[in-house]
Motif scaffolding. Structure first.
Motif, PDB file in Angstrom:
ATOM      1  N   ASP A 126      56.197  75.106   8.039  1.00  0.00           N
ATOM      2  CA  ASP A 126      57.494  74.447   7.855  1.00  0.00           C
ATOM      3  C   ASP A 126      58.351  74.516   9.116  1.00  0.00           C
ATOM      4  OD1 ASP A 126      56.906  73.728   5.293  1.00  0.00           O
ATOM      5  OD2 ASP A 126      57.982  75.384   4.349  1.00  0.00           O
ATOM      6  N   ALA A 127      58.327  75.666   9.798  1.00  0.00           N
ATOM      7  CA  ALA A 127      59.166  75.843  10.989  1.00  0.00           C
ATOM      8  C   ALA A 127      58.755  74.868  12.081  1.00  0.00           C
ATOM      9  CB  ALA A 127      59.064  77.283  11.499  1.00  0.00           C
ATOM     10  N   TRP A 128      57.457  74.635  12.233  1.00  0.00           N
ATOM     11  CA  TRP A 128      56.992  73.676  13.232  1.00  0.00           C
ATOM     12  C   TRP A 128      57.428  72.266  12.865  1.00  0.00           C
ATOM     13  CZ3 TRP A 128      51.247  74.994  14.848  1.00  0.00           C
ATOM     14  CH2 TRP A 128      51.209  76.278  15.382  1.00  0.00           C
ATOM     15  N   GLU A 129      57.309  71.926  11.581  1.00  0.00           N
ATOM     16  CA  GLU A 129      57.711  70.586  11.145  1.00  0.00           C
ATOM     17  C   GLU A 129      59.192  70.358  11.427  1.00  0.00           C
ATOM     18  OE1 GLU A 129      57.595  67.666   7.227  1.00  0.00           O
ATOM     19  OE2 GLU A 129      57.642  69.848   6.955  1.00  0.00           O
ATOM     20  N   ARG A 130      60.029  71.359  11.106  1.00  0.00           N
ATOM     21  CA  ARG A 130      61.469  71.209  11.349  1.00  0.00           C
ATOM     22  C   ARG A 130      61.764  71.080  12.835  1.00  0.00           C
ATOM     23  NH1 ARG A 130      61.625  75.023   7.125  1.00  0.00           N
ATOM     24  NH2 ARG A 130      61.880  76.737   8.615  1.00  0.00           N
ATOM     25  N   GLN A 131      61.018  71.826  13.658  1.00  0.00           N
ATOM     26  CA  GLN A 131      61.222  71.733  15.107  1.00  0.00           C
ATOM     27  C   GLN A 131      60.877  70.336  15.609  1.00  0.00           C
ATOM     28  OE1 GLN A 131      59.183  74.681  17.495  1.00  0.00           O
ATOM     29  NE2 GLN A 131      59.394  73.476  19.354  1.00  0.00           N
ATOM     30  N   ILE A 132      59.773  69.782  15.128  1.00  0.00           N
ATOM     31  CA  ILE A 132      59.384  68.424  15.508  1.00  0.00           C
ATOM     32  C   ILE A 132      60.472  67.437  15.084  1.00  0.00           C
ATOM     33  CG2 ILE A 132      57.738  66.570  15.064  1.00  0.00           C
ATOM     34  CD1 ILE A 132      55.600  68.810  14.721  1.00  0.00           C
ATOM     35  N   GLY A 133      60.961  67.589  13.835  1.00  0.00           N
ATOM     36  CA  GLY A 133      62.003  66.701  13.337  1.00  0.00           C
ATOM     37  C   GLY A 133      63.281  66.792  14.156  1.00  0.00           C
ATOM     38  N   ARG A 134      63.696  68.013  14.492  1.00  0.00           N
ATOM     39  CA  ARG A 134      64.919  68.186  15.285  1.00  0.00           C
ATOM     40  C   ARG A 134      64.761  67.551  16.671  1.00  0.00           C
ATOM     41  NH1 ARG A 134      64.960  73.386  12.817  1.00  0.00           N
ATOM     42  NH2 ARG A 134      63.916  74.275  14.645  1.00  0.00           N
ATOM     43  N   ASN A 135      63.607  67.798  17.311  1.00  0.00           N
ATOM     44  CA  ASN A 135      63.376  67.228  18.639  1.00  0.00           C
ATOM     45  C   ASN A 135      63.357  65.707  18.593  1.00  0.00           C
ATOM     46  OD1 ASN A 135      63.184  69.815  19.602  1.00  0.00           O
ATOM     47  ND2 ASN A 135      60.964  69.819  19.796  1.00  0.00           N
ATOM     48  N   ALA A 136      62.697  65.154  17.578  1.00  0.00           N
ATOM     49  CA  ALA A 136      62.623  63.697  17.446  1.00  0.00           C
ATOM     50  C   ALA A 136      64.010  63.115  17.198  1.00  0.00           C
ATOM     51  CB  ALA A 136      61.669  63.325  16.319  1.00  0.00           C
TER      52      ALA A 136
END
Length: 343
Positions: A126-136
């Motif tokens: 989940d933490a990786w997914e949120r990081q990808i979402g925030r960066n995008a």
């Protein structure tokens, strides 16, 4: 504890002028000295280039006069970087190893990731997914978004009701709802991996009632809940994800994945994704005691907006298979409305 001294040139942040200095390394502690004067201490490495230039997180730089010691480099590279450095020293055995790895990655991508993308998405941290979402989201904000003109009161009301919908539907993921003006995108709502969900001012202006906006938001909540955007990204950069799992994820890999995510809102979603999001979105609305007719009304307005510049003859064809705006990656709206109306 072994101490390493490296002679070279030291640069202050944003300065082209160098000072002859020495870098002293004791374990994880790095300091820069010029004679008996300490110029900097407690430095953290951001990156190392060409085995001689060290860039620190504070903006300073040190360029060694000779190649950096192998022990220093090995200790400060990621597993992936060390592996690549090992491959760069050519030998027949290493060339064979690289060939086998490439074949394995191609096989894994073709037969594993394409077949099990959904499973990979569900177990992705989940933490990786949120990081990808925030960066995008940050990338999109720089390119397309500006400050919203929707009143703060209305924004808060919609955000509160959206959070209430997610709670009543017992969603695992409850992403933040953000509002932005986006004239280059137009009436749109987009769900980034793990959130946030962005609603454009243009969509707010097109849809009269908050319930219609909530209908679109419910659809986007379903995409986040089912991790559809993440599954698309895994399908596209599956090899990078495999490399991350094998050798340990680093910032470079996460940045590459995030770059793909910046454009994921414009990709052609599979129609299965859209059917799932439609069905789940209607279920979210029903649990919040909001009629699905608001979602159907919103779909109608979106398709009419997308087809507004067509001739009378072409408008009917456009409405049954629109290719622009929020609906560009979705099944024909008429079919969606008919299907949802029969629920």
């Amino acid at each position: 504890m072994n101490e390493i001294e490296i002679q070279g040139d030291f640069f202050e942040p944003l300065s082209p002028k160098s000072q002859e200095a020495r870098m002293v390394v004791q374990g994880d502690r790095i300091a820069i000295w010029r004679g008996e004067k300490r110029l900097a201490d407690g430095l953290e490495i951001r990156s190392i280039h060409q085995e001689e230039s060290i860039f620190f997180r504070c903006g300073r730089q040190f360029r060694a006069k000779t190649p950096l010691p192998a022990t220093f480099l090995t200790a400060r590279r990621t597993k992936m970087q060390n592996f690549i450095a090992w491959l760069e020293e050519f030998s027949l055995a290493r060339a064979l190893a690289l060939s086998l790895i490439l074949l394995a990655l191609i096989f894994a991508y073709r037969f594993v990731f394409m077949a099990f993308g959904e499973t990979m998405a569900q177990v992705f941290p989940d933490a990786w997914e949120r990081q990808i979402g925030r960066n995008a989201y940050r990338g999109m904000a720089l390119l397309y978004f500006s400050e919203s003109h929707v009143s703060a009161e209305r924004q808060k009301n919609i955000q509160r009701r959206a959070a209430d919908m997610a709670r009543k539907a017992s969603l695992v993921r409850n992403p933040e709802i953000l509002f932005h003006a986006a004239p280059r995108i137009g009436p749109n709502a987009m769900a980034f991996p793990g959130g946030p969900i962005v609603v454009t001012d243009e969509l707010v202006a097109l849809l009269d009632a908050d319930e219609e906006l909530l209908g679109i938001i419910a659809h986007e909540l379903a995409h986040v809940e089912y991790r559809h955007s993440l599954e698309q990204i895994i399908d596209i950069v599956g090899v990078s994800v495999l490399a991350a799992l094998l050798f340990g994820a680093d910032d470079t890999i996460m940045e590459e994945i995030s770059a793909v995510a910046i454009n994921v809102w414009a990709f052609k979603n599979s129609r299965d994704f859209e059917r799932e999001a439609d069905s789940k979105g209607v279920g979210i609305l029903e649990k919040a005691e909001i009629s699905k007719t608001h979602f159907l009304s919103a779909l109608g307005k979106l398709v009419r907006h997308a087809c507004r510049d067509k001739s009378a003859k072409a408008r009917e064809q456009c409405i049954t298979g629109t290719k622009s705006g929020w609906l560009s990656s979705h099944p024909p709206t008429a079919i969606r409305i008919e299907s949802l109306s029969g629920r």
